[in-house]
Design a protein around this motif. Sequence first.
Motif, PDB file in Angstrom:
ATOM      1  N   ARG A 188      56.056  30.594  84.594  1.00 29.45           N
ATOM      2  CA  ARG A 188      57.151  31.356  85.189  1.00 29.45           C
ATOM      3  C   ARG A 188      56.599  32.484  86.066  1.00 29.45           C
ATOM      4  O   ARG A 188      55.571  33.076  85.753  1.00 29.45           O
ATOM      5  CB  ARG A 188      58.043  31.941  84.093  1.00 29.45           C
ATOM      6  CG  ARG A 188      58.812  30.883  83.326  1.00 29.45           C
ATOM      7  CD  ARG A 188      59.662  31.497  82.225  1.00 29.45           C
ATOM      8  NE  ARG A 188      60.435  30.466  81.553  1.00 29.45           N
ATOM      9  CZ  ARG A 188      61.640  30.074  81.939  1.00 29.45           C
ATOM     10  NH1 ARG A 188      62.205  30.636  82.987  1.00 29.45           N
ATOM     11  NH2 ARG A 188      62.277  29.129  81.281  1.00 29.45           N
ATOM     12  N   SER A 189      57.315  32.754  87.153  1.00 30.29           N
ATOM     13  CA  SER A 189      56.977  33.894  88.011  1.00 30.29           C
ATOM     14  C   SER A 189      57.589  35.155  87.416  1.00 30.29           C
ATOM     15  O   SER A 189      58.708  35.132  86.888  1.00 30.29           O
ATOM     16  CB  SER A 189      57.517  33.670  89.428  1.00 30.29           C
ATOM     17  OG  SER A 189      56.982  32.489  89.987  1.00 30.29           O
ATOM     18  N   ARG A 190      56.871  36.292  87.568  1.00 32.66           N
ATOM     19  CA  ARG A 190      57.312  37.547  86.950  1.00 32.66           C
ATOM     20  C   ARG A 190      58.223  38.332  87.895  1.00 32.66           C
ATOM     21  O   ARG A 190      57.921  38.521  89.066  1.00 32.66           O
ATOM     22  CB  ARG A 190      56.104  38.385  86.560  1.00 32.66           C
ATOM     23  CG  ARG A 190      55.254  37.759  85.454  1.00 32.66           C
ATOM     24  CD  ARG A 190      54.095  38.669  85.039  1.00 32.66           C
ATOM     25  NE  ARG A 190      53.240  38.978  86.189  1.00 32.66           N
ATOM     26  CZ  ARG A 190      53.026  40.213  86.634  1.00 32.66           C
ATOM     27  NH1 ARG A 190      53.591  41.251  86.034  1.00 32.66           N
ATOM     28  NH2 ARG A 190      52.218  40.429  87.664  1.00 32.66           N
ATOM     29  N   LEU A 191      59.362  38.765  87.315  1.00 29.97           N
ATOM     30  CA  LEU A 191      60.322  39.608  88.023  1.00 29.97           C
ATOM     31  C   LEU A 191      60.599  40.854  87.196  1.00 29.97           C
ATOM     32  O   LEU A 191      60.374  40.882  85.977  1.00 29.97           O
ATOM     33  CB  LEU A 191      61.650  38.870  88.259  1.00 29.97           C
ATOM     34  CG  LEU A 191      61.639  37.571  89.051  1.00 29.97           C
ATOM     35  CD1 LEU A 191      63.033  36.956  89.025  1.00 29.97           C
ATOM     36  CD2 LEU A 191      61.190  37.817  90.481  1.00 29.97           C
ATOM     37  N   GLU A 192      61.147  41.863  87.868  1.00 34.82           N
ATOM     38  CA  GLU A 192      61.664  43.048  87.163  1.00 34.82           C
ATOM     39  C   GLU A 192      63.167  43.074  87.368  1.00 34.82           C
ATOM     40  O   GLU A 192      63.659  42.913  88.498  1.00 34.82           O
ATOM     41  CB  GLU A 192      61.049  44.333  87.718  1.00 34.82           C
ATOM     42  CG  GLU A 192      61.602  45.591  87.057  1.00 34.82           C
ATOM     43  CD  GLU A 192      61.088  46.860  87.705  1.00 34.82           C
ATOM     44  OE1 GLU A 192      61.598  47.938  87.360  1.00 34.82           O
ATOM     45  OE2 GLU A 192      60.189  46.759  88.579  1.00 34.82           O
ATOM     46  N   LEU A 193      63.920  43.244  86.274  1.00 39.16           N
ATOM     47  CA  LEU A 193      65.367  43.363  86.357  1.00 39.16           C
ATOM     48  C   LEU A 193      65.724  44.828  86.610  1.00 39.16           C
ATOM     49  O   LEU A 193      65.559  45.671  85.729  1.00 39.16           O
ATOM     50  CB  LEU A 193      66.025  42.863  85.063  1.00 39.16           C
ATOM     51  CG  LEU A 193      67.549  42.866  85.052  1.00 39.16           C
ATOM     52  CD1 LEU A 193      68.098  41.846  86.061  1.00 39.16           C
ATOM     53  CD2 LEU A 193      68.078  42.539  83.653  1.00 39.16           C
ATOM     54  N   ALA A 216      60.583  41.350  92.733  1.00 38.40           N
ATOM     55  CA  ALA A 216      59.485  40.415  92.480  1.00 38.40           C
ATOM     56  C   ALA A 216      58.215  41.179  92.173  1.00 38.40           C
ATOM     57  O   ALA A 216      57.857  42.115  92.898  1.00 38.40           O
ATOM     58  CB  ALA A 216      59.283  39.501  93.679  1.00 38.40           C
ATOM     59  N   LEU A 217      57.528  40.810  91.100  1.00 34.28           N
ATOM     60  CA  LEU A 217      56.260  41.444  90.733  1.00 34.28           C
ATOM     61  C   LEU A 217      55.070  40.628  91.207  1.00 34.28           C
ATOM     62  O   LEU A 217      53.929  41.088  91.103  1.00 34.28           O
ATOM     63  CB  LEU A 217      56.197  41.626  89.208  1.00 34.28           C
ATOM     64  CG  LEU A 217      57.299  42.516  88.601  1.00 34.28           C
ATOM     65  CD1 LEU A 217      57.118  42.609  87.103  1.00 34.28           C
ATOM     66  CD2 LEU A 217      57.301  43.898  89.248  1.00 34.28           C
ATOM     67  N   VAL A 253      56.881  41.079  97.413  1.00 33.63           N
ATOM     68  CA  VAL A 253      56.523  41.762  96.170  1.00 33.63           C
ATOM     69  C   VAL A 253      56.905  43.237  96.278  1.00 33.63           C
ATOM     70  O   VAL A 253      56.577  43.913  97.259  1.00 33.63           O
ATOM     71  CB  VAL A 253      55.018  41.611  95.876  1.00 33.63           C
ATOM     72  CG1 VAL A 253      54.630  42.456  94.670  1.00 33.63           C
ATOM     73  CG2 VAL A 253      54.673  40.149  95.652  1.00 33.63           C
ATOM     74  N   GLY A 254      57.632  43.725  95.272  1.00 35.82           N
ATOM     75  CA  GLY A 254      58.043  45.120  95.211  1.00 35.82           C
ATOM     76  C   GLY A 254      59.386  45.412  95.856  1.00 35.82           C
ATOM     77  O   GLY A 254      59.958  46.494  95.648  1.00 35.82           O
ATOM     78  N   ARG A 255      59.930  44.492  96.625  1.00 37.62           N
ATOM     79  CA  ARG A 255      61.215  44.718  97.291  1.00 37.62           C
ATOM     80  C   ARG A 255      62.373  44.355  96.371  1.00 37.62           C
ATOM     81  O   ARG A 255      62.343  43.333  95.700  1.00 37.62           O
ATOM     82  CB  ARG A 255      61.295  43.891  98.575  1.00 37.62           C
ATOM     83  CG  ARG A 255      62.627  44.026  99.314  1.00 37.62           C
ATOM     84  CD  ARG A 255      62.678  43.056 100.472  1.00 37.62           C
ATOM     85  NE  ARG A 255      64.012  42.995 101.061  1.00 37.62           N
ATOM     86  CZ  ARG A 255      64.391  42.133 101.998  1.00 37.62           C
ATOM     87  NH1 ARG A 255      63.499  41.236 102.444  1.00 37.62           N
ATOM     88  NH2 ARG A 255      65.622  42.130 102.467  1.00 37.62           N
ATOM     89  N   GLU A 256      63.400  45.225  96.360  1.00 38.43           N
ATOM     90  CA  GLU A 256      64.591  44.948  95.555  1.00 38.43           C
ATOM     91  C   GLU A 256      65.487  43.942  96.275  1.00 38.43           C
ATOM     92  O   GLU A 256      65.730  44.051  97.482  1.00 38.43           O
ATOM     93  CB  GLU A 256      65.370  46.230  95.275  1.00 38.43           C
ATOM     94  CG  GLU A 256      64.644  47.193  94.350  1.00 38.43           C
ATOM     95  CD  GLU A 256      65.512  48.392  93.966  1.00 38.43           C
ATOM     96  OE1 GLU A 256      66.680  48.446  94.432  1.00 38.43           O
ATOM     97  OE2 GLU A 256      65.023  49.242  93.199  1.00 38.43           O
ATOM     98  N   ILE A 257      65.979  42.971  95.511  1.00 38.82           N
ATOM     99  CA  ILE A 257      66.863  41.929  96.034  1.00 38.82           C
ATOM    100  C   ILE A 257      68.195  41.998  95.292  1.00 38.82           C
ATOM    101  O   ILE A 257      68.234  41.886  94.054  1.00 38.82           O
ATOM    102  CB  ILE A 257      66.249  40.518  95.865  1.00 38.82           C
ATOM    103  CG1 ILE A 257      64.865  40.454  96.523  1.00 38.82           C
ATOM    104  CG2 ILE A 257      67.190  39.452  96.410  1.00 38.82           C
ATOM    105  CD1 ILE A 257      64.894  40.563  98.018  1.00 38.82           C
ATOM    106  N   PHE A 286      61.746  38.033  83.184  1.00 38.35           N
ATOM    107  CA  PHE A 286      61.955  39.455  83.425  1.00 38.35           C
ATOM    108  C   PHE A 286      61.079  40.318  82.523  1.00 38.35           C
ATOM    109  O   PHE A 286      61.496  41.371  82.047  1.00 38.35           O
ATOM    110  CB  PHE A 286      63.419  39.820  83.191  1.00 38.35           C
ATOM    111  CG  PHE A 286      64.377  39.126  84.119  1.00 38.35           C
ATOM    112  CD1 PHE A 286      64.190  39.157  85.488  1.00 38.35           C
ATOM    113  CD2 PHE A 286      65.469  38.438  83.617  1.00 38.35           C
ATOM    114  CE1 PHE A 286      65.072  38.521  86.346  1.00 38.35           C
ATOM    115  CE2 PHE A 286      66.358  37.808  84.467  1.00 38.35           C
ATOM    116  CZ  PHE A 286      66.164  37.846  85.836  1.00 38.35           C
ATOM    117  N   GLY A 287      59.903  39.876  82.225  1.00 39.38           N
ATOM    118  CA  GLY A 287      58.998  40.675  81.413  1.00 39.38           C
ATOM    119  C   GLY A 287      59.561  40.902  80.030  1.00 39.38           C
ATOM    120  O   GLY A 287      59.910  39.958  79.303  1.00 39.38           O
TER     121      GLY A 287
END
Length: 1009
Positions: A188-193, A216-217, A253-257, A286-287
Amino acid sequence: MKTKIALAMMMPLVVLLAAANAAPDPTEEETWRAYWVWGSKNMNAGKGYFRLPFTVDGDLASAVLQGSGDDGYVLFVNGKEVRRSGFGFNRIDRTDLLAHLKQGANVLAGECTNAAFPGGWLAQLHLVYRDGRDQFVLSDKNTRFRHEAQPGWNTLDFDDSAWEKCEEVARPPGGAWGPLPLEYAGQRSRLELVDFSASETIDAGDTLIVKATVRALEPIPADRPVYAEVMRGATKLGRVSLAPDPVTSQWTVGREIAIGPLEVPISRYITSGPATVVFGVSKCSFGQEGNVATHDVEIRGREGTIEPPEAWVAPHQGAPALFVNGRPMPAMLYLQGRKPVPAEYAQMAQAGYKVFSLGIGMGWTGPDQYDYASVDEQMLAALQGAPAGYFIPRVMVSAPGWWCDAHPDELIACADWTKWVDDVHGGTKHESFASKLWREEAGEALRGLIEHIRTSPYADRVIGYHIASGIYGEWHLWSPTHLPDVSRPMTETFQEWATQKYNEDMKALNYAWKIKLASFQEVTCATEEERYASGLGVFKDLSRSRFVSDYWQCLHETTVGAINHFCKIAKDATAGKAVTGVFYAYLTDMGWPQEGGHLAAQLAYESPYIDFFTSPHTYSHRGMGQDGAFRAYPASIQLHGKLFIDEGDDRTHLSGDKPHMHANTIEQDIAIMRREALNALTNRVGMWWFDMTSGWFNDPLLLETAKQLRELGEHTLARPRGSYAEIAVVYDPASYYALADWKTGKDALIQPLCNAQFQELQKIGAPYDVLLIDDVLSGVARPYKCYVFPNTWHMTAAQRDQATERLQRGDTALVFAYAPGFSSDTGLDAQNMTQLTGMDFEVLPEGGTLEATWTEQAGAISGIQTGDTWGTANTMAPRFSPQVSDDGVLARWDDGSPAAALAAHDGWTSVYCGTGPIPAALLAHAAQLAGVHIWTPAWLEESNFYAGNGLLGVHTGDARPHSFSLPWQATVTDAITGEVLLENGTEFTVLLPKWSTAIYELEPVVKPE
């Protein structure tokens, strides 16, 4: 239907899955690539051994196998055992194999133990390499198989080249195992919620709004959908999935969507209560939040605000029809045997089907305890697929296990002294149908269930109740092979029954039973020995004792009493505004008729509480080129204002159920589906497609066929719906009361006459109606030109007089098998046969083979060859020999005495056949003597013929021209293609391929006045 048995040898798991924060997302929409597999030759084998070699060609990041084995299995990797488990419905095993694999060659191996048909192994291994590559190792046709183990069979270096390749039975949800969960098992790809919000309350039927912001992390290597859904436990209440803008592969990476709003439609049929909103990005996590984000929501349902529909059965265009809210609709249904698969209900709804069924329990969980969550879950799953459908749920009113444990004195008891056993006929630990306590308490549970449904959010979708109990819900006595029922409840019921029948007169009972009892309280149920006893060969002599006959009659009337009890509750609970129906009144083609058959059919038909009867059609001659005949008395059902619904449970080639599967291609599937609809529509009855598991109709051509046949059903419903039959086939299930128990093996003939006989009837080339003897002799049924009596071996003096008065006139032909009326209440007498046939008979008490040889006179009949033999080599006593002149003898026994004969009388003709089944050629000859119109010489053209309701057609056994002769001038159109074959004529011929079904429409529908 198979009952899965988990093996007692299950052991704790050897391999545990990864920690919870790495667990796969249970809401991912994954699709099975692997097949259930087994050897191609014997799916009933007790053992199966499987080998699946594969190669690992890089560094692995994960290796998770999802699968199962039926009934139990052991999983090996490179010779090492890594798991023991067994099959469970709606459950899958997940095993992490990362530590067990190595670079280069590897082998998966499975050992399956199969307790009951069918066996199967399912394995889907998902390998994910550190460079991002995916690889799947799947059980499929390349898996190697053997029934016996060999030394080292599960090791890497074993040579399996001599092993056979597997048969691909079905991918889930197909086959006997039904839907199985499949979870994403890769990286899985890592994201931040960043943010997540959703409605906190919502009304059922509205749309729930979900919004989220993610960051996106790390780069996401592919485009992934985002999704939101609403869950209640394991039940999905609604879901939406779409591609975000921008797509995930373009996320920096790092941009809020910002995502949303996502609009999740919520079914209007959901009940009030809490639920969980789930949001996720496919194959991302989401970590610390986990793979998904969740939010609680309260749903406000519509329960208590919905008006239930009104449904009934009433005459329409000449035959009973189903009405809903005042409108007739074809009784053409679809149902599944396990938890409904919404997508498969949806595809049938899209094919135009409006009425559906499904199985539900009563929610009876303990004394005065009820929980309808599973009922609502089942209904919701089906309604998700067919939200505008009407439903007739199948309700099992059998006592649950906890009730049986609490009330052992209310359970069946067996005359062979068997105690608690499990078997293929439901086992013996079940309620007696005579139990008043079961009827009372289960009746309250049924009443509560119906009240719940009628106040539920889906109250407007339920139009009736299919009341079920006994083996497979079909109202056969539990475990008939052990000779039920001699329980206390049945004994007390028999005492009450005998008291009423003999008007509280012990002298009358003692005279009838040739017994000396002091009171009705001394009455007991028939023992094993008493059931087996007979007076002459297969026959009991009722002049010597009516005891066992009375007991059997009471036993079967008790079953109908239980059916009436529950159907009346359903009628009362719905104020008579819902239809009720049952599996009952099957043709007596069962292997255990006295204990498990449906012998009180006439009593059931007279019930004011039953609207429809149903049964599966024949299991023994439903294959390609065969007839698929009904196991019922449809014409009698219609005479009593009821609807018959045939259960079309023919396995398509997608089912994987090989022992019961007769079609191996789409073309053969279509031929069988058309035959099923042709039989139902020409007989003016209903039908349902029954997918016992899932996936049986998952093909565009099968769905298009289902749509075409449904459209034909709607079309014929609007036209005159009369019978074209000039032949009546007359049965009397109560004749079994006068015979020795089936378990003695003394009866070698009723089974062929109630089963294989239809293979001959369908080849007469003229339509026929199947009726009960009481409806024919009482004058309720209309007159016919030809009457066939396959099993009316016991008749009262009044019945014989009625037959003589009503049927022996008007140029009729009467065709009798074996022993018409030989048994009566006054004993066994061949003069009774003479009264019915007009022939004298010699009784051959020692009996003999039931095979006879056709004479020269029979050879003059089209389709019969002099010197050929007919019948069965089985022996039976007695045999009968008609005493007629030589020119009337049609066949002779092995001793030279007449076995079949034809006699012309003043105004009528009688045909007697001492063996069975009676051949189509002889039936057609008798029908022609009576002036019956023969539409096609089906017995010569290897076809099964059907006609009625503005339709005619054939299911072919061979490729050849088929000729048709109509009884009136008409235009004939192919009902499927629309091609006109005949314009305003009476004769046409078509060339039809082998194993095909042709359906033709007639215009006008009936002969002009």
